[in-house]
Design an enzyme around this catalytic site. Sequence first.
Site, PDB file in Angstrom:
ATOM      1  N   GLU A  69      60.522  80.512  34.241  1.00  0.00           N
ATOM      2  CA  GLU A  69      60.388  80.345  32.805  1.00  0.00           C
ATOM      3  C   GLU A  69      61.073  81.430  31.907  1.00  0.00           C
ATOM      4  O   GLU A  69      60.206  81.911  31.167  1.00  0.00           O
ATOM      5  CB  GLU A  69      58.863  79.951  32.110  1.00  0.00           C
ATOM      6  CG  GLU A  69      58.426  78.814  33.082  1.00  0.00           C
ATOM      7  CD  GLU A  69      56.883  78.297  32.641  1.00  0.00           C
ATOM      8  OE1 GLU A  69      56.116  79.309  32.024  1.00  0.00           O
ATOM      9  OE2 GLU A  69      56.553  77.413  33.243  1.00  0.00           O
ATOM     10  N   GLU A  87      56.339  72.900  38.752  1.00  0.00           N
ATOM     11  CA  GLU A  87      54.905  73.125  38.641  1.00  0.00           C
ATOM     12  C   GLU A  87      54.117  72.014  37.879  1.00  0.00           C
ATOM     13  O   GLU A  87      54.686  71.363  37.009  1.00  0.00           O
ATOM     14  CB  GLU A  87      54.899  74.273  37.834  1.00  0.00           C
ATOM     15  CG  GLU A  87      55.173  75.490  38.233  1.00  0.00           C
ATOM     16  CD  GLU A  87      55.039  76.687  37.294  1.00  0.00           C
ATOM     17  OE1 GLU A  87      54.259  76.884  36.662  1.00  0.00           O
ATOM     18  OE2 GLU A  87      55.727  77.793  37.762  1.00  0.00           O
TER      19      GLU A  87
HETATM   20  C1  GAL Z   1      53.607  78.454  34.035  1.00  0.00           C
HETATM   21  C2  GAL Z   1      54.078  79.532  34.982  1.00  0.00           C
HETATM   22  C3  GAL Z   1      53.087  79.944  36.045  1.00  0.00           C
HETATM   23  C4  GAL Z   1      51.721  79.859  35.482  1.00  0.00           C
HETATM   24  C5  GAL Z   1      51.398  78.541  35.193  1.00  0.00           C
HETATM   25  C6  GAL Z   1      50.000  78.405  34.447  1.00  0.00           C
HETATM   26  O1  GAL Z   1      54.223  78.334  32.883  1.00  0.00           O
HETATM   27  O2  GAL Z   1      55.306  79.293  35.293  1.00  0.00           O
HETATM   28  O3  GAL Z   1      53.649  81.319  36.608  1.00  0.00           O
HETATM   29  O4  GAL Z   1      51.469  80.821  34.607  1.00  0.00           O
HETATM   30  O5  GAL Z   1      52.207  78.260  33.918  1.00  0.00           O
HETATM   31  O6  GAL Z   1      49.721  77.087  34.005  1.00  0.00           O
END
Ligand code: GAL
Length: 686
Positions: free
Chosen positions: A154, A308
């Site tokens: 990110e 994710e």
């Molecule tokens: C994302 C990040 C992850 C984790 C996640 C939690 O933005 O890439 O490492 O922090 O959020 O929701």
Amino acid sequence: MKKLPFFLHGGDYNPDQWRHVPGIVDEDFRLFPLAGVNSLSVGIFSWTALEPEEGRYEFGWLDDIMDRAAARGMAIVLATPSGAKPNWMAAKYPEVRRVTGDGVHEPLRELQCRRHNHCLTSPVYRENVRRIDEALAARYGSHPALALWHVSNEFNGECHCELCLAAFRDWLRAKYGSLEALNHAWWTGFWSHAYTDWSQIEAIDYSVDGLVLDWKRFVSEQTSSFIRNEAEALRRHAPDIPVTTNLMGFFDGLDYACIAREIDIVSWDNYPQYHERPGETETLPAFIGLTHDYMRSLKPGRPFLMMESSPGPVNWYHHNRLLRPGQHRLKSLQAVAHGSDSVQYFQIRKGRGGSEKFHGAVIDHVGHENTRMFREVAQVGRDMEALAPVFGSVVRPKVAIVFDRESDWALKASQGPLEALKGGYADAVAAHYLPFWKRGIAVDVVDGDAPLDGYSLVIAPMLFMLRDGFAGRVEKFVAAGGTFVASYLTGVVGPTGLCFTGGFPGPLRKLLGVWAEETDYLYDDERNAIECASGNPLGLSGSFETSLVCEVVHAEGGAEVAATYGRDFYAGDPALTVRRSGKGEAWYLATRADAAFLDSFHGALARRLALPRALAADLPEGVSAHVREGAGGERFVFVLNFASARREVRLDLGSTYRDLLSGGSTLEGSLALPPFGVAVLQKNPA
Ligand code: GAL
């Protein structure tokens, strides 16, 4: 380039945080097949586990994971660890720590803390990153489990250190060639801001909007070059393994078109709040759909990845509500419906400490498989297996909506336009997207540089800044039969933020046949009305509410007035116009019309242009439908019910459908979806 082997279902896995717990990895690998997890994203924040002190590497734990994965036919998404720098490095090389800046005060160097906060320029950091990346690539580049490189995490933010500033000045010198050209492009006569030496240029000066814009472009390009430094190291040892970095949807700090050029596959992290307002059946799911489409369109005509998402609540919303039964599956398959070849999670096993110890995970603190979320994940795992024929198929829209990050920056950098509009560009775009989402019509999301051929309809809401050449491309598109729609606050400034002279919407004035002479910004609770003209070419009728902005425009060059304002001193003046040009036409909507108007307007255009729909019949409220097309012409129709009530959906008459999620049974006529239900149907299977 090696293709991904299958739909990825898995996600961020941090066994390095559990090395002191005997047997935990055995237990994880027992649980993976139960959850249908076939891929692991490893090493994302593992720098100190991989290199506990400078030059001393510990790969044993990672060797073990890679080998276990390979033995089970699983895919590894291997990350580079540059998203969080080790303490030893920050202590030894302070220059890797970011320097903050607001353009007003002396910059300050951060303490070593948190993550995602390294200097983008520092040669020392880039060199250290390259070293660990080379070590990873040399060791695992030809490992049978390796499917994809995940560069850092990110990317976001900016650094204001002397090194970044020097790089910015070099970047400007390369762009403008001379200070004279720069002063001209930035209109620096204003407040006596003419630069007489490159060293006078600061990173930010909010009174010089051209500088603000160029700084943002520089940050995007510096981030790109940071990614390139990493990708080169990886590709040197593993030229066949694709590279991605996980993006963040409508995050406004970077121009993702610029980032996408450095990577092979687009991926993004999706955390919708479906659990927040249970009554929200359209606006939010459509906004998430738009975000998927935006991400997919960064590499048009190909699948993307959802890198994710959360099985269960996240830990960072104000209220971290539980997903209602079925919502996990719904949001997972929504991504696949829009073209994702993965459903990946943050995270697989929930950590015991750190700021994310209460974030959703496949394996909860309790440690076993008998949890509601584990079962929901396992269901998605089974779905992904059943959907194997859909893997690699694509989305082919005939509609493009323009969302241009540079234009967003240009509007935000301009003082005068209403704050609610400046902060609401993505929402303005989403308002035009919703009518298509409701009708099962696929949409691409492109910026002002994208080619337009192949689309039937191109919509540019509030495209404040026009890139060089955009107007010419739209003219050609319309001449060849395309329909173009623009709205208020379009064509106001050029690429360095300078206003167009000769009447707005600038270079689009002739094509659209309007001159927007004045702009009225309304109070939040004020409304105007848009009255449809009788006999207008779309057959629109009635009166609709408008808010926030009303431009006072003149129709010219043969443009027809299709609707007028209902109130104020400009009552009766044009609010909606259309001008024919060549084989096509160009529409201008001068005010922020309500959802009902946009639904009628785009609905009428969709009918007239016979835009392809996923299903011929109208969809019930809260239901969306999407098509992915296979290489052999297969049509996979996804039908998603975002309502918490049962919905009945009409299927195309004369077609048969194979229901891929429930064992291949055949359907005709109609489909019943339970609350939050999903169906994936192959139309007229051979
Ligand atoms: C994302 C990040 C992850 C984790 C996640 C939690 O933005 O890439 O490492 O922090 O959020 O929701």
